[in-house]
Design an enzyme around this catalytic site. Structure first.
Site, PDB file in Angstrom:
ATOM      1  N   HIS A  35     -67.971   4.671  31.956  1.00  0.00           N
ATOM      2  CA  HIS A  35     -69.101   5.605  32.014  1.00  0.00           C
ATOM      3  C   HIS A  35     -69.388   5.875  33.480  1.00  0.00           C
ATOM      4  O   HIS A  35     -68.692   5.367  34.386  1.00  0.00           O
ATOM      5  CB  HIS A  35     -70.316   5.038  31.269  1.00  0.00           C
ATOM      6  CG  HIS A  35     -70.669   3.645  31.684  1.00  0.00           C
ATOM      7  ND1 HIS A  35     -71.083   3.326  32.963  1.00  0.00           N
ATOM      8  CD2 HIS A  35     -70.646   2.471  30.996  1.00  0.00           C
ATOM      9  CE1 HIS A  35     -71.320   2.040  33.046  1.00  0.00           C
ATOM     10  NE2 HIS A  35     -71.047   1.482  31.864  1.00  0.00           N
ATOM     11  N   HIS A  38     -69.423   2.958  36.063  1.00  0.00           N
ATOM     12  CA  HIS A  38     -68.105   2.550  36.571  1.00  0.00           C
ATOM     13  C   HIS A  38     -67.582   3.574  37.586  1.00  0.00           C
ATOM     14  O   HIS A  38     -67.023   3.211  38.621  1.00  0.00           O
ATOM     15  CB  HIS A  38     -67.091   2.469  35.430  1.00  0.00           C
ATOM     16  CG  HIS A  38     -67.419   1.479  34.357  1.00  0.00           C
ATOM     17  ND1 HIS A  38     -67.757   1.843  33.075  1.00  0.00           N
ATOM     18  CD2 HIS A  38     -67.425   0.117  34.364  1.00  0.00           C
ATOM     19  CE1 HIS A  38     -67.949   0.763  32.337  1.00  0.00           C
ATOM     20  NE2 HIS A  38     -67.761  -0.302  33.086  1.00  0.00           N
ATOM     21  N   GLN A  62     -63.888 -14.626  29.129  1.00  0.00           N
ATOM     22  CA  GLN A  62     -65.323 -14.550  29.403  1.00  0.00           C
ATOM     23  C   GLN A  62     -66.140 -14.285  28.142  1.00  0.00           C
ATOM     24  O   GLN A  62     -67.354 -14.139  28.204  1.00  0.00           O
ATOM     25  CB  GLN A  62     -65.623 -13.500  30.475  1.00  0.00           C
ATOM     26  CG  GLN A  62     -65.418 -12.062  30.060  1.00  0.00           C
ATOM     27  CD  GLN A  62     -65.505 -11.111  31.241  1.00  0.00           C
ATOM     28  OE1 GLN A  62     -64.665 -11.131  32.134  1.00  0.00           O
ATOM     29  NE2 GLN A  62     -66.539 -10.288  31.270  1.00  0.00           N
ATOM     30  N   LYS A 150     -75.754  -3.930  38.199  1.00  0.00           N
ATOM     31  CA  LYS A 150     -76.090  -4.067  36.774  1.00  0.00           C
ATOM     32  C   LYS A 150     -75.882  -5.513  36.329  1.00  0.00           C
ATOM     33  O   LYS A 150     -76.655  -6.055  35.548  1.00  0.00           O
ATOM     34  CB  LYS A 150     -75.191  -3.109  35.978  1.00  0.00           C
ATOM     35  CG  LYS A 150     -75.131  -3.340  34.489  1.00  0.00           C
ATOM     36  CD  LYS A 150     -76.337  -2.771  33.824  1.00  0.00           C
ATOM     37  CE  LYS A 150     -76.280  -2.757  32.317  1.00  0.00           C
ATOM     38  NZ  LYS A 150     -75.491  -3.762  31.672  1.00  0.00           N
ATOM     39  N   ASP A 151     -74.807  -6.123  36.837  1.00  0.00           N
ATOM     40  CA  ASP A 151     -74.519  -7.526  36.534  1.00  0.00           C
ATOM     41  C   ASP A 151     -74.839  -8.357  37.776  1.00  0.00           C
ATOM     42  O   ASP A 151     -73.944  -8.888  38.448  1.00  0.00           O
ATOM     43  CB  ASP A 151     -73.050  -7.665  36.134  1.00  0.00           C
ATOM     44  CG  ASP A 151     -72.725  -6.855  34.889  1.00  0.00           C
ATOM     45  OD1 ASP A 151     -72.925  -7.367  33.781  1.00  0.00           O
ATOM     46  OD2 ASP A 151     -72.302  -5.688  35.030  1.00  0.00           O
ATOM     47  N   GLN A 154     -73.610 -11.921  37.999  1.00  0.00           N
ATOM     48  CA  GLN A 154     -72.150 -11.944  38.189  1.00  0.00           C
ATOM     49  C   GLN A 154     -71.810 -11.753  39.669  1.00  0.00           C
ATOM     50  O   GLN A 154     -70.947 -12.441  40.213  1.00  0.00           O
ATOM     51  CB  GLN A 154     -71.512 -10.829  37.359  1.00  0.00           C
ATOM     52  CG  GLN A 154     -70.060 -10.566  37.681  1.00  0.00           C
ATOM     53  CD  GLN A 154     -69.442  -9.547  36.754  1.00  0.00           C
ATOM     54  OE1 GLN A 154     -69.101  -9.870  35.621  1.00  0.00           O
ATOM     55  NE2 GLN A 154     -69.292  -8.327  37.207  1.00  0.00           N
ATOM     56  N   SER A 186     -74.263   1.350  30.054  1.00  0.00           N
ATOM     57  CA  SER A 186     -73.482   0.176  29.662  1.00  0.00           C
ATOM     58  C   SER A 186     -72.528   0.592  28.557  1.00  0.00           C
ATOM     59  O   SER A 186     -72.883   1.399  27.689  1.00  0.00           O
ATOM     60  CB  SER A 186     -74.416  -0.927  29.138  1.00  0.00           C
ATOM     61  OG  SER A 186     -73.666  -1.894  28.424  1.00  0.00           O
ATOM     62  N   SER A 187     -71.335   0.016  28.582  1.00  0.00           N
ATOM     63  CA  SER A 187     -70.377   0.309  27.500  1.00  0.00           C
ATOM     64  C   SER A 187     -70.951  -0.139  26.164  1.00  0.00           C
ATOM     65  O   SER A 187     -70.583   0.390  25.118  1.00  0.00           O
ATOM     66  CB  SER A 187     -69.054  -0.411  27.761  1.00  0.00           C
ATOM     67  OG  SER A 187     -68.572  -0.102  29.050  1.00  0.00           O
TER      68      SER A 187
HETATM   69  P1  AMP Z   1     -67.814  -3.921  32.867  1.00  0.00           P
HETATM   70  O1  AMP Z   1     -66.787  -2.927  32.452  1.00  0.00           O
HETATM   71  O2  AMP Z   1     -69.051  -3.892  32.032  1.00  0.00           O
HETATM   72  O3  AMP Z   1     -67.240  -5.306  33.074  1.00  0.00           O
HETATM   73  O4  AMP Z   1     -68.304  -3.455  34.307  1.00  0.00           O
HETATM   74  C1  AMP Z   1     -67.381  -3.297  35.359  1.00  0.00           C
HETATM   75  C2  AMP Z   1     -68.149  -3.134  36.643  1.00  0.00           C
HETATM   76  O5  AMP Z   1     -68.987  -1.984  36.550  1.00  0.00           O
HETATM   77  C3  AMP Z   1     -69.076  -4.325  36.950  1.00  0.00           C
HETATM   78  O6  AMP Z   1     -69.039  -4.590  38.342  1.00  0.00           O
HETATM   79  C4  AMP Z   1     -70.416  -3.810  36.515  1.00  0.00           C
HETATM   80  O7  AMP Z   1     -71.499  -4.424  37.184  1.00  0.00           O
HETATM   81  C5  AMP Z   1     -70.311  -2.342  36.890  1.00  0.00           C
HETATM   82  N1  AMP Z   1     -71.260  -1.541  36.107  1.00  0.00           N
HETATM   83  C6  AMP Z   1     -71.373  -1.482  34.766  1.00  0.00           C
HETATM   84  N2  AMP Z   1     -72.406  -0.678  34.405  1.00  0.00           N
HETATM   85  C7  AMP Z   1     -72.959  -0.227  35.560  1.00  0.00           C
HETATM   86  C8  AMP Z   1     -74.065   0.635  35.866  1.00  0.00           C
HETATM   87  N3  AMP Z   1     -74.819   1.178  34.920  1.00  0.00           N
HETATM   88  N4  AMP Z   1     -74.343   0.865  37.165  1.00  0.00           N
HETATM   89  C9  AMP Z   1     -73.592   0.289  38.151  1.00  0.00           C
HETATM   90  N5  AMP Z   1     -72.543  -0.520  37.922  1.00  0.00           N
HETATM   91  C10 AMP Z   1     -72.227  -0.780  36.645  1.00  0.00           C
END
Ligand code: AMP
Length: 314
Positions: A35, A38, A62, A150-151, A154, A186-187
């Protein structure tokens, strides 16, 4: 001008593609179902290095049994289309056996920071994150790796792990990207029904309330209390935790028990006048979907008398 990123799956394909990329490299690690959050990481990565490498991998280590590993959306073709629009150069989309070729017998314990908040509810989560991120950074050897705020926990865990294991990569944090209604992208938002999606807005609303009362001088416990009050007023949301941490070190200031902060999590944010930057964090289930969100809050040095009237704010 954008171009279709090179798509690789095996380690050998990744290694071969990397040899054709002289110059600096930025790494963006994702689980796919991309989205705009990312894509913002990729846009910022473009500014920081000559080449942008994106990984798409739903990392089994994880996820705990019973979590959404099997259900997690996998949309590689659409992800490739999206990445083409923002100028990623190389995508690594491995199968689990490409990342973990032998039975995994080594684990990384990131320490106390991985046992609170997210780590309390998901006790094996950050060990899995630390393992996959360390392995991928070692395979790609980027100059900089970008992760989203967002995380936030992490990010703090990875800074700690990379620092203490002397993994030579610069970590760059990217602010949260939100939908127009305030919900953090968020996914997992695609699991929400229309009703649940409407209710999910209360998360960012509750955090904004925390930001407002902090600006009015509220002390940490009051900030957390006021944030919780918004969630309770909405109803139908099952809060896991609401906590306030130091935005730099992740030291817990209110909402749950404090733990020792490991070297590397970040620099303390306390200014000479005693003010500091906090980060207010929430995790909650809306229906069966667990969502997380957070916002930065400015904390005043000493609580002023207005903190007891924080509830008067709109
Ligand atoms: P994920 O695919 O959920 O593991 O996220 C991959 C990366 O994208 C991680 O570093 C997340 O923190 C970042 N991310 C996910 N959603 C957002 C968002 N809404 N804003 C900024 N970064 C994001």
């Amino acid at each position: 001008m954008t171009h279709r990123p090179i798509l690789t799956h095996t380690r050998a394909q990744l290694a071969e593609a990397l040899t054709k990329m002289p110059g600096t490299k930025a790494l963006v690690m994702t689980m796919g179902a991309l989205h705009n959050g990312h894509l913002q990481l990729v846009r910022e990565a473009r500014e920081l290095a000559d080449h942008v490498i994106v990984t798409i991998f739903v990392n089994p280590t994880q996820f705990a049994p019973g979590e959404d590993f099997d259900a997690y959306p996998r949309t590689l073709e659409a992800d490739m289309d999206a990445l083409e629009t923002v100028g990623a150069d190389l995508v690594w989309a491995p199968a689990p056996q490409d990342v973990y070729p032998t039975p995994v017998t080594v684990s990384i314990d990131p320490g106390p920071i991985a046992r609170v908040l997210e780590g309390k509810t998901r006790p094996t989560h950050f060990a899995g994150v630390a393992l996959v991120c360390s392995k991928v950074v070692n395979l790609v050897r980027p100059d900089v790796a970008l992760y989203g705020q967002k995380d936030a926990q992490q990010l703090a865990v990875l800074r700690t792990v990379f620092t203490q294991l002397d993994i030579p990569v610069r970590v760059h944090a990217v602010p949260i990207v939100r939908a127009e209604d305030g919900v953090a992208l968020s996914s997992r938002n695609q699991y929400l029904s229309d009703d649940e999606r409407a209710r999910a807005r209360a998360l960012s609303r509750s955090l904004r309330r925390g930001v407002e009362v902090a600006e009015a001088g509220a002390e940490p416990a009051v900030i957390v209390e006021q944030c919780r009050a918004v969630i309770e007023a909405e109803g139908g949301i099952d809060v896991d935790y609401i906590a306030l941490v130091d935005a730099g070190t992740f030291e817990i200031l209110a909402g749950t028990e404090s733990v020792p902060v490991g070297e590397g999590a970040g620099a303390p944010t306390v200014a000479a006048d005693g003010t500091r930057q906090g980060r207010l964090l929430i995790a909650a289930k809306v229906g069966t979907t667990r969502l997380i969100d957070n916002m930065e809050v400015a904390l005043h040095a000493a609580p002023c008398s207005c903190s007891t009237h924080a509830g008067d704010l709109a």
